[in-house]
Design an enzyme around this catalytic site. Structure first.
Site, PDB file in Angstrom:
ATOM      1  N   CYS A 263      -2.926   4.816  -7.225  1.00  0.00           N
ATOM      2  CA  CYS A 263      -1.723   5.195  -6.462  1.00  0.00           C
ATOM      3  C   CYS A 263      -1.017   4.050  -5.748  1.00  0.00           C
ATOM      4  O   CYS A 263       0.168   3.820  -5.978  1.00  0.00           O
ATOM      5  CB  CYS A 263      -2.089   6.262  -5.441  1.00  0.00           C
ATOM      6  SG  CYS A 263      -2.462   7.828  -6.209  1.00  0.00           S
TER       7      CYS A 263
HETATM    8  C1  UDX Z   1      -4.895   6.905  -2.095  1.00  0.00           C
HETATM    9  C2  UDX Z   1      -4.385   7.687  -0.876  1.00  0.00           C
HETATM   10  O1  UDX Z   1      -5.300   7.526   0.214  1.00  0.00           O
HETATM   11  C3  UDX Z   1      -4.204   9.150  -1.215  1.00  0.00           C
HETATM   12  O2  UDX Z   1      -3.664   9.844  -0.103  1.00  0.00           O
HETATM   13  C4  UDX Z   1      -3.237   9.229  -2.395  1.00  0.00           C
HETATM   14  O3  UDX Z   1      -2.967  10.539  -2.757  1.00  0.00           O
HETATM   15  C5  UDX Z   1      -3.779   8.440  -3.590  1.00  0.00           C
HETATM   16  O4  UDX Z   1      -4.009   7.083  -3.185  1.00  0.00           O
HETATM   17  P1  UDX Z   1      -7.217   6.466  -3.319  1.00  0.00           P
HETATM   18  O5  UDX Z   1      -6.422   5.555  -4.207  1.00  0.00           O
HETATM   19  O6  UDX Z   1      -8.161   7.416  -3.929  1.00  0.00           O
HETATM   20  O7  UDX Z   1      -6.203   7.336  -2.416  1.00  0.00           O
HETATM   21  O8  UDX Z   1      -8.081   5.561  -2.347  1.00  0.00           O
HETATM   22  P2  UDX Z   1      -8.094   5.095  -0.835  1.00  0.00           P
HETATM   23  O9  UDX Z   1      -9.373   5.515  -0.256  1.00  0.00           O
HETATM   24  O10 UDX Z   1      -6.853   5.457  -0.115  1.00  0.00           O
HETATM   25  O11 UDX Z   1      -8.142   3.490  -1.038  1.00  0.00           O
HETATM   26  C6  UDX Z   1      -7.119   2.786  -1.758  1.00  0.00           C
HETATM   27  C7  UDX Z   1      -7.448   1.316  -1.821  1.00  0.00           C
HETATM   28  O12 UDX Z   1      -7.261   0.694  -0.557  1.00  0.00           O
HETATM   29  C8  UDX Z   1      -8.892   0.990  -2.225  1.00  0.00           C
HETATM   30  O13 UDX Z   1      -8.892  -0.123  -3.110  1.00  0.00           O
HETATM   31  C9  UDX Z   1      -9.554   0.649  -0.915  1.00  0.00           C
HETATM   32  O14 UDX Z   1     -10.676  -0.168  -1.062  1.00  0.00           O
HETATM   33  C10 UDX Z   1      -8.416  -0.054  -0.197  1.00  0.00           C
HETATM   34  N1  UDX Z   1      -8.538  -0.048   1.267  1.00  0.00           N
HETATM   35  C11 UDX Z   1      -8.556   1.120   1.953  1.00  0.00           C
HETATM   36  C12 UDX Z   1      -8.598  -1.261   1.946  1.00  0.00           C
HETATM   37  O15 UDX Z   1      -8.555  -2.346   1.359  1.00  0.00           O
HETATM   38  N2  UDX Z   1      -8.666  -1.227   3.314  1.00  0.00           N
HETATM   39  C13 UDX Z   1      -8.660  -0.078   4.026  1.00  0.00           C
HETATM   40  O16 UDX Z   1      -8.714  -0.143   5.259  1.00  0.00           O
HETATM   41  C14 UDX Z   1      -8.626   1.137   3.326  1.00  0.00           C
END
Ligand code: UDX
Length: 423
Positions: A263
């Site tokens: 996403c």
């Molecule tokens: C995300 C959104 O959270 C969700 O609401 C949407 O519908 C789809 O995209 P997702 O891609 O499953 O969900 O994962 P998420 O847990 O949000 O993490 C996304 C990325 O950001 C990951 O690579 C994660 O490691 C990274 N991340 C997350 C960070 O680098 N730092 C953070 O503090 C949080």
């Protein structure tokens, strides 16, 4: 209510299963007959916590999957959950949305009562109103008195999507008429969550804006993290202090290798490309992506600074999934890192509890190991790329390395003197 979900991917399958769990009669339509077969035999084609239990409870009862659209005519709501892959220019490709809209339209020719067509896929603002609505009305030969249109975005995180569906912060219901909006709200009557009603275009924009904002928080934290590393300050201590301000909140401030997944990278590129298409210059969104592209390569530079030339050295990559608790490697930060290691002539050994099979399709040439110890044996350097909880327990395994250089892209290790990408 009767619901047809078009698209049995992460979003469609989880939403369909959860709607069935809350008592609705659900048909999931997918072109992939093997996926349809798996759903009907209660085997989830993807890993999602709690999904198998729901399929066990509902499949064959009030949940079924099919390759045909027959259920649409009878369904109160047909919900489009197909993919919107990213085109080369960063824009969203709407080919599957168009296909779904016209197939739904053809079936709705036969329908007798009022029906709602809802879009759940992430689509550019205006798509439901200017693309889906005319296509469904054209293919069905019906009018807006017979069919209502809605846009109901999802905010599900992979790995905990079932929990997120059942416990939403908010339920966004964009609709062209009050009647259509009320029917969509009714779908969620068994779920606790504040409902916000908007126009369909605003609902589409809420989804992009939420993802763009979360991605901005991460890139912001990474930029601050890079500055903190240069200053010798712990960015996690800094962000803890910053996140205690309720206006900021403590979430999504974890610095590291950047964001991946299906996403954030795709949606930020799409909204930036939409802005550019309208003659705007989305400087902030472009910077968010630029920081995210540069961040994984910084870890390779840090490794080179410590280990010297990487040519013919064995480098271990721990973690291939884009985050923990998933086998998904879409836009994983490990992908550019492995690419950079290979282009420098390194030999890469990798370990991931779930995602090795997926990464093998992109990099068949690297070594995939069955345990962190196997991957670390005789290694000249180790990069920890995914926040798998099991990595926090690693300790004596690192002594198997030829040279004990360990750098984290995610803050997860508990060994002393660890070095990280921004710490
Ligand atoms: C995300 C959104 O959270 C969700 O609401 C949407 O519908 C789809 O995209 P997702 O891609 O499953 O969900 O994962 P998420 O847990 O949000 O993490 C996304 C990325 O950001 C990951 O690579 C994660 O490691 C990274 N991340 C997350 C960070 O680098 N730092 C953070 O503090 C949080």
């Amino acid at each position: 209510m009767k619901i047809t979900i078009v698209g049995g991917g992460y979003v469609g399958l989880v939403s369909g299963a959860c709607f069935a769990k809350t008592g609705h009669d659900v048909t999931i339509v997918d072109v992939d007959s093997s996926k349809v077969g798996m759903i009907n035999s209660k085997k989830p084609p993807i890993y999602e916590k709690g999904l198998e239990e729901i399929l066990n409870e509902t499949a064959g009862k009030n949940l079924c999957a099919s390759t045909g659209y027959d259920s649409v005519a009878d369904s109160d709501v047909s919900m489009i959950c197909v993919g919107t892959p990213q085109g080369e220019d960063g824009s969203a490709n709407l080919a599957y949305i168009k296909q779904a809209a016209s197939s739904i339209g053809k079936e709705l020719k036969k329908s007798l009562g009022y029906r709602v067509v809802a879009v759940k896929s992430t689509v550019p603002p205006g798509t439901t109103e200017n693309f889906v609505r005319p296509e469904v009305l054209r293919a069905s030969g019906k009018s807006v008195d017979d069919i209502g249109f809605a846009m109901n975005p999802e905010f599900l995180r992979e790995g905990i999507a079932v929990f997120d569906f059942m416990n939403p912060d908010r339920i966004v219901v964009g609709s062209d008429t009050e009647k259509a909006g009320e029917i969509i709200e009714k779908l969620y009557s068994c779920i606790n969550g504040d409902v916000i009603h908007t126009k369909t275009t605003a609902a589409e924009m809420i989804k992009y804006t939420s993802n763009a904002f979360l991605a901005t928080k991460i890139s912001f934290s990474n930029e601050i993290g890079n500055i903190c590393k240069a200053l010798g300050v712990d960015v996690y201590e800094v962000m803890k202090g910053v996140g205690m301000d309720h206006r900021i909140s403590p979430y999504f401030l974890n610095a590291g290798a950047g964001f991946g997944g299906s996403c954030f990278p795709k949606d930020v590129s799409a909204i930036a490309s939409i802005a550019e298409g309208m003659g705007l210059d989305p400087v902030l969104l472009k910077s968010v992506l630029k920081i995210n592209d540069a961040q994984p390569l910084r870890i390779v530079e840090i490794l080179e600074n410590r280990a010297g030339s990487l040519k013919n050295k064995k480098i271990t990559v721990l973690g291939l999934a884009f985050k923990d608790n998933t086998d998904d490697i879409r836009d994983s930060r490990s992908t550019p890192v492995i690419g950079a290691l290979l282009s420098r002539g390194a030999h890469v050994s990798a370990y991931d509890p779930m995602a090795s099979g997926s990464m093998k399709k992109i990099y068949p040439e690297i070594e995939y190991c069955n345990s962190p110890s196997d991957a670390l044996r005789d290694s000249d350097g180790c990069l920890v790329m995914t926040e798998w909880p099991e990595f926090s327990e690693l300790d004596k395994e690192f002594s198997l390395m030829k040279s004990q250089i360990v750098i984290e892209g995610r803050r997860i290790l508990s060994v002393e003197d660890r070095e990280g990408i921004c710490w």
